[in-house]
Design an enzyme around this catalytic site. Sequence first.
Site, PDB file in Angstrom:
ATOM      1  N   MET A 106       0.881  -1.431  -0.083  1.00 55.19           N
ATOM      2  CA  MET A 106      -0.045  -0.097   0.035  1.00 55.19           C
ATOM      3  C   MET A 106       0.959   1.154   0.223  1.00 55.19           C
ATOM      4  O   MET A 106       1.930   1.281   0.716  1.00 55.19           O
ATOM      5  CB  MET A 106      -0.857   0.163   1.128  1.00 55.19           C
ATOM      6  CG  MET A 106      -2.092  -1.036   1.352  1.00 55.19           C
ATOM      7  SD  MET A 106      -2.862  -0.643   2.614  1.00 55.19           S
ATOM      8  CE  MET A 106      -4.092  -2.251   2.595  1.00 55.19           C
ATOM      9  N   CYS A 107       0.470   2.082  -0.895  1.00 54.91           N
ATOM     10  CA  CYS A 107       1.193   3.603  -0.968  1.00 54.91           C
ATOM     11  C   CYS A 107       2.790   3.150  -0.967  1.00 54.91           C
ATOM     12  O   CYS A 107       3.142   2.527  -1.693  1.00 54.91           O
ATOM     13  CB  CYS A 107       0.709   4.193   0.544  1.00 54.91           C
ATOM     14  SG  CYS A 107       1.045   5.958   0.224  1.00 54.91           S
ATOM     15  N   ILE A 108       3.502   3.861   0.075  1.00 59.90           N
ATOM     16  CA  ILE A 108       4.978   3.861  -0.073  1.00 59.90           C
ATOM     17  C   ILE A 108       5.262   2.443   0.561  1.00 59.90           C
ATOM     18  O   ILE A 108       6.684   2.351   0.632  1.00 59.90           O
ATOM     19  CB  ILE A 108       5.272   4.990   1.036  1.00 59.90           C
ATOM     20  CG1 ILE A 108       4.644   5.051   2.224  1.00 59.90           C
ATOM     21  CG2 ILE A 108       5.122   6.349   0.068  1.00 59.90           C
ATOM     22  CD1 ILE A 108       5.201   6.168   3.325  1.00 59.90           C
TER      23      ILE A 108
END
Length: 317
Positions: A106-108
Site C-alpha cells: 500500500m502506498c509507500i
Amino acid sequence: MTVIAVLALDGVVPFELSVPGQVFGTANQAAGTPHYDVRVCAPAGSVTTSADHGAFQLCTPWGLDALATADTVVVPGHSGFLDEPPLDVLEALRKAAGCGARLTSMCIGAFTLAATGLLDGHRATTHWQYAAELARRHPHIEVDGTVLFIDNGNLITSAGVAAGLDLCLHLVRTDLGAAHAAATARRIVLPLQRDGGQAQFIEHPQPADNGTTLQPTLQWMETNLHRPLVLEAIAEHAAMSIRSLNRHFRAQTGTTPLQWLLRARIHRAQQLLETTDLSIERIADQTGFGAPATLRHHFARLAGASPQAYRTAFRAH
C-alpha cells in the site's frame, strides 16, 4: 480460510495498517461465513505507529515467521520507508513469496517490497508524489504513478493511502467474486471501482520564474487558453523559430509546447469544474477545446475521470 498477514513495521501508518482488517473483516460479515483470517505481524511482537499520524503502541501475537504461512501479505507504508529495510524483514518477505504467498503493498509500502528485488522486471505503483524516487532507486521496476493499483498476479502494488481500500476490494473480488466484493463495498460505503486513477490528484506546478526567456510566453499562453493557439503563434510570441521553441520548451518544462498547452487547458478545466456551475459546453469553450467531446476525450485521458465525475468528486461546497 485465507490468511492475510499485515506487516507492521515501526512507524507504520495507522490507517493503512487497519484497512485490511476493515475490508476483509467486512467481507466475512457480508458473506455470512468467515473466509479471511487477518493477522497483524510485527518483528518484535509490538509496534509503534507513525508519530505524524497519532502515535500509539500495539501488541500482536504474530511475528515475522507468520508471513511464511500466509496466503496474502500486505505491506503498508511506514515513516522509515526511505531507509533500507532490516534484513530479517526482507528475508521474511522473500520466504513468503517462495512459499507461494501473494505479496501486496500500500502506498509507500512499495519501497519495502521493492527492496526485496521481487518487483524487478514488473510494473508497480506507489503514491504519485514518490513514484519518481521509486523509479530512481529501482531502475529495473517499471513505475507507473498514475494508477490506483497494478496486479501482476502474486505481486500487487497500490497507490496512496485510500487506494489501499481499492486494493483490498480488488483482492476480495479476485478471491470471492464480484457479488461478494460489491456487498463488501456497500457495507464500507465505497464504490466497488473508483473512476480514474491517481492522475486526477497529481499536482502539476508551474515552472519557476527564474528569468528564462519562456516565462513571458508561458504567462501569455495561460492568459489565452481560450484561443486556438498553434505552434506558429507561440513561436512568434517567443520570438524564435519553431525548432528553437521546441528545444527551449523541453529544456525548461520537460515537455513540448502543445503538450504543455494541453495540460494547462486541463488544469483550467479542473479549476472551473471545482469552482463554477458552468456547463461542460461553456468550459470547453473557455479552455480552448471548442467541442465538449474534445474536452471529455482529453480530460478522461489526462485526469483519469470524466469532467462530470471530477466535478462530483472535487466540487468545492
